[in-house]
Write a protein that holds these residues in place. Structure first.
Motif, PDB file in Angstrom:
ATOM      1  N   TYR A  36       0.848  -1.170   0.000  1.00 38.79           N
ATOM      2  CA  TYR A  36       0.000   0.000   0.000  1.00 38.79           C
ATOM      3  C   TYR A  36       0.890   1.228   0.000  1.00 38.79           C
ATOM      4  O   TYR A  36       1.987   1.229   0.542  1.00 38.79           O
ATOM      5  CB  TYR A  36      -0.886   0.030   1.260  1.00 38.79           C
ATOM      6  CG  TYR A  36      -2.113  -0.836   1.177  1.00 38.79           C
ATOM      7  CD1 TYR A  36      -2.034  -2.206   1.391  1.00 38.79           C
ATOM      8  CD2 TYR A  36      -3.351  -0.288   0.887  1.00 38.79           C
ATOM      9  CE1 TYR A  36      -3.162  -3.000   1.310  1.00 38.79           C
ATOM     10  CE2 TYR A  36      -4.492  -1.079   0.802  1.00 38.79           C
ATOM     11  CZ  TYR A  36      -4.380  -2.437   1.017  1.00 38.79           C
ATOM     12  OH  TYR A  36      -5.492  -3.223   0.938  1.00 38.79           O
ATOM     13  N   LYS A  38       0.871   5.431   0.862  1.00 38.82           N
ATOM     14  CA  LYS A  38       0.120   6.409   1.647  1.00 38.82           C
ATOM     15  C   LYS A  38       0.738   7.788   1.517  1.00 38.82           C
ATOM     16  O   LYS A  38       1.921   7.981   1.840  1.00 38.82           O
ATOM     17  CB  LYS A  38       0.074   5.988   3.124  1.00 38.82           C
ATOM     18  CG  LYS A  38      -0.804   6.905   3.981  1.00 38.82           C
ATOM     19  CD  LYS A  38      -0.823   6.462   5.418  1.00 38.82           C
ATOM     20  CE  LYS A  38      -1.806   7.302   6.236  1.00 38.82           C
ATOM     21  NZ  LYS A  38      -1.456   8.733   6.242  1.00 38.82           N
ATOM     22  N   ALA A  41      -2.036  12.771   5.087  1.00 35.25           N
ATOM     23  CA  ALA A  41      -3.435  13.159   5.271  1.00 35.25           C
ATOM     24  C   ALA A  41      -4.404  12.364   4.390  1.00 35.25           C
ATOM     25  O   ALA A  41      -5.555  12.780   4.199  1.00 35.25           O
ATOM     26  CB  ALA A  41      -3.624  14.648   5.046  1.00 35.25           C
ATOM     27  N   GLU A  42      -3.943  11.256   3.838  1.00 36.42           N
ATOM     28  CA  GLU A  42      -4.837  10.387   3.074  1.00 36.42           C
ATOM     29  C   GLU A  42      -4.747   8.972   3.610  1.00 36.42           C
ATOM     30  O   GLU A  42      -3.775   8.592   4.264  1.00 36.42           O
ATOM     31  CB  GLU A  42      -4.453  10.386   1.590  1.00 36.42           C
ATOM     32  CG  GLU A  42      -4.626  11.717   0.904  1.00 36.42           C
ATOM     33  CD  GLU A  42      -4.323  11.625  -0.591  1.00 36.42           C
ATOM     34  OE1 GLU A  42      -4.233  12.675  -1.234  1.00 36.42           O
ATOM     35  OE2 GLU A  42      -4.177  10.493  -1.109  1.00 36.42           O
ATOM     36  N   GLY A  43      -5.779   8.171   3.327  1.00 31.78           N
ATOM     37  CA  GLY A  43      -5.708   6.771   3.693  1.00 31.78           C
ATOM     38  C   GLY A  43      -4.793   6.017   2.739  1.00 31.78           C
ATOM     39  O   GLY A  43      -4.517   6.464   1.634  1.00 31.78           O
ATOM     40  N   PRO A  44      -4.291   4.861   3.179  1.00 29.77           N
ATOM     41  CA  PRO A  44      -3.456   4.052   2.286  1.00 29.77           C
ATOM     42  C   PRO A  44      -4.238   3.613   1.054  1.00 29.77           C
ATOM     43  O   PRO A  44      -5.441   3.354   1.134  1.00 29.77           O
ATOM     44  CB  PRO A  44      -3.094   2.844   3.148  1.00 29.77           C
ATOM     45  CG  PRO A  44      -3.316   3.271   4.556  1.00 29.77           C
ATOM     46  CD  PRO A  44      -4.443   4.246   4.504  1.00 29.77           C
ATOM     47  N   PHE A  89       3.641   0.751   2.697  1.00 29.98           N
ATOM     48  CA  PHE A  89       3.398  -0.267   3.720  1.00 29.98           C
ATOM     49  C   PHE A  89       3.314  -1.643   3.070  1.00 29.98           C
ATOM     50  O   PHE A  89       2.616  -1.832   2.076  1.00 29.98           O
ATOM     51  CB  PHE A  89       2.081  -0.008   4.458  1.00 29.98           C
ATOM     52  CG  PHE A  89       2.101   1.192   5.354  1.00 29.98           C
ATOM     53  CD1 PHE A  89       1.587   2.408   4.927  1.00 29.98           C
ATOM     54  CD2 PHE A  89       2.639   1.101   6.624  1.00 29.98           C
ATOM     55  CE1 PHE A  89       1.596   3.516   5.759  1.00 29.98           C
ATOM     56  CE2 PHE A  89       2.657   2.208   7.466  1.00 29.98           C
ATOM     57  CZ  PHE A  89       2.134   3.415   7.034  1.00 29.98           C
TER      58      PHE A  89
ATOM     59  N   LEU B  91      -8.091   4.519  11.154  1.00 29.20           N
ATOM     60  CA  LEU B  91      -8.404   4.245   9.755  1.00 29.20           C
ATOM     61  C   LEU B  91      -9.405   3.104   9.651  1.00 29.20           C
ATOM     62  O   LEU B  91      -9.269   2.082  10.322  1.00 29.20           O
ATOM     63  CB  LEU B  91      -7.135   3.877   8.990  1.00 29.20           C
ATOM     64  CG  LEU B  91      -6.149   5.020   8.775  1.00 29.20           C
ATOM     65  CD1 LEU B  91      -4.748   4.485   8.554  1.00 29.20           C
ATOM     66  CD2 LEU B  91      -6.561   5.868   7.587  1.00 29.20           C
ATOM     67  N   PHE B 104      -9.223   1.925   1.940  1.00 32.44           N
ATOM     68  CA  PHE B 104      -9.191   2.714   3.163  1.00 32.44           C
ATOM     69  C   PHE B 104      -9.898   4.046   3.022  1.00 32.44           C
ATOM     70  O   PHE B 104      -9.909   4.651   1.947  1.00 32.44           O
ATOM     71  CB  PHE B 104      -7.736   2.988   3.576  1.00 32.44           C
ATOM     72  CG  PHE B 104      -7.060   1.827   4.229  1.00 32.44           C
ATOM     73  CD1 PHE B 104      -6.489   0.823   3.470  1.00 32.44           C
ATOM     74  CD2 PHE B 104      -6.995   1.739   5.618  1.00 32.44           C
ATOM     75  CE1 PHE B 104      -5.853  -0.261   4.080  1.00 32.44           C
ATOM     76  CE2 PHE B 104      -6.360   0.656   6.224  1.00 32.44           C
ATOM     77  CZ  PHE B 104      -5.794  -0.336   5.457  1.00 32.44           C
ATOM     78  N   GLY B 105     -10.435   4.513   4.140  1.00 28.61           N
ATOM     79  CA  GLY B 105     -10.905   5.880   4.234  1.00 28.61           C
ATOM     80  C   GLY B 105      -9.740   6.800   4.550  1.00 28.61           C
ATOM     81  O   GLY B 105      -8.591   6.358   4.686  1.00 28.61           O
ATOM     82  N   GLN B 106     -10.040   8.088   4.687  1.00 26.18           N
ATOM     83  CA  GLN B 106      -8.987   9.070   4.934  1.00 26.18           C
ATOM     84  C   GLN B 106      -8.557   9.101   6.399  1.00 26.18           C
ATOM     85  O   GLN B 106      -7.533   9.673   6.725  1.00 26.18           O
ATOM     86  CB  GLN B 106      -9.444  10.460   4.507  1.00 26.18           C
ATOM     87  CG  GLN B 106      -9.534  10.632   3.007  1.00 26.18           C
ATOM     88  CD  GLN B 106      -9.794  12.051   2.617  1.00 26.18           C
ATOM     89  OE1 GLN B 106     -10.652  12.707   3.201  1.00 26.18           O
ATOM     90  NE2 GLN B 106      -9.087  12.545   1.617  1.00 26.18           N
TER      91      GLN B 106
END
Lengths: 114, 113
Positions: A36, A38, A41-44, A89, B91, B104-106
């Motif tokens: 993943y 990343k 400030a964002e999700g993976p 990750f 998360l 995933f969300g933020q």
């Protein structure tokens, strides 16, 4: 007890060169591996995966290699681009366990310099 | 929705207060995960829901943490009597059944002061 280890917290490479990110795991029951990416400030976001029945999976500039005997996988990015700068990750799961939770490493921060 | 939605995006709370974090998974995804990322750490598994099966709660760090998933969709993570060490980005992720590619969300950045 870290089941998935990314021993390099950071990596810096020049644009156009190859980036190699490494990951080791201890649980021999893991049979599915993912990378993943990343951004702050964002999700993976999912990048690439590999099943334990393979030793290589390629998707464009991204290739993941799996060495089951060494319990080691690596992500190769070539050529690296500044937009690849992010935290990467490594994750693993045991699909036979019944609960397919992903176990993540601590991440490697990649910086690609223009 | 188009993706996994989490709310609030940021939460500052006083030590000892309870907080609730919400996750709206991707429509049709039966699997839902909660992870947290503390400063300088990786993604720590908290809890996993899969369809109607009993959730895997093995990652919850203490009994102050609980989560539920109503109607197989929205999930709420509740932290009671928050402590400073609970400060982290929480998360949520979802995936289709028996798929391990989780979206995933933020995240929700929780700060306990």
């Amino acid at each position: 007890d870290q089941q998935v280890k990314q021993n390099s917290p950071s990596l810096s490479v020049q644009e156009g060169r190859i980036s190699i990110l490494n990951c080791d795991y201890t649980n021999s029951m893991f049979d599915y591996f993912l990378w993943y990416k990343k951004y702050p400030a964002e999700g993976p976001t999912f990048l690439i995966s590999i099943s334990s029945i393979k030793d290589k999976n390629e998707d464009g500039r991204f290739t993941v290699f799996l060495n089951k005997s060494a319990k080691h996988l690596s992500l190769h990015i070539v050529p690296s681009q500044p937009g690849d700068s992010a935290v990467y990750f490594c994750a693993a799961s045991d699909s036979q366990q019944g609960s397919e939770k992903l176990v993540f490493g601590k991440g490697t921060k990649l910086t690609v310099n223009p | 929705g188009a993706g996994v939605s989490q709310s609030p995006s940021n939460k500052v709370t006083e030590k000892g207060k309870d907080v609730e974090l919400r996750c709206d998974p991707i429509s049709g995804h039966t699997a839902l995960y909660w992870y947290r990322q503390s400063l300088g750490q990786g993604l720590e598994f908290l809890i996993y829901f899969q369809g109607n099966s009993a959730p895997d709660k093995s990652g919850l760090p203490s009994d102050r943490f609980s989560a539920e998933r109503t109607g197989g969709s929205v999930s709420t993570l509740t932290i009671q009597r928050t402590q400073q060490e609970d400060s982290a980005v929480y998360l949520c992720a979802s995936s289709v059944e028996r798929s391990t590619e989780a979206f995933f969300g933020q995240g929700t950045r929780l700060t306990v002061v």
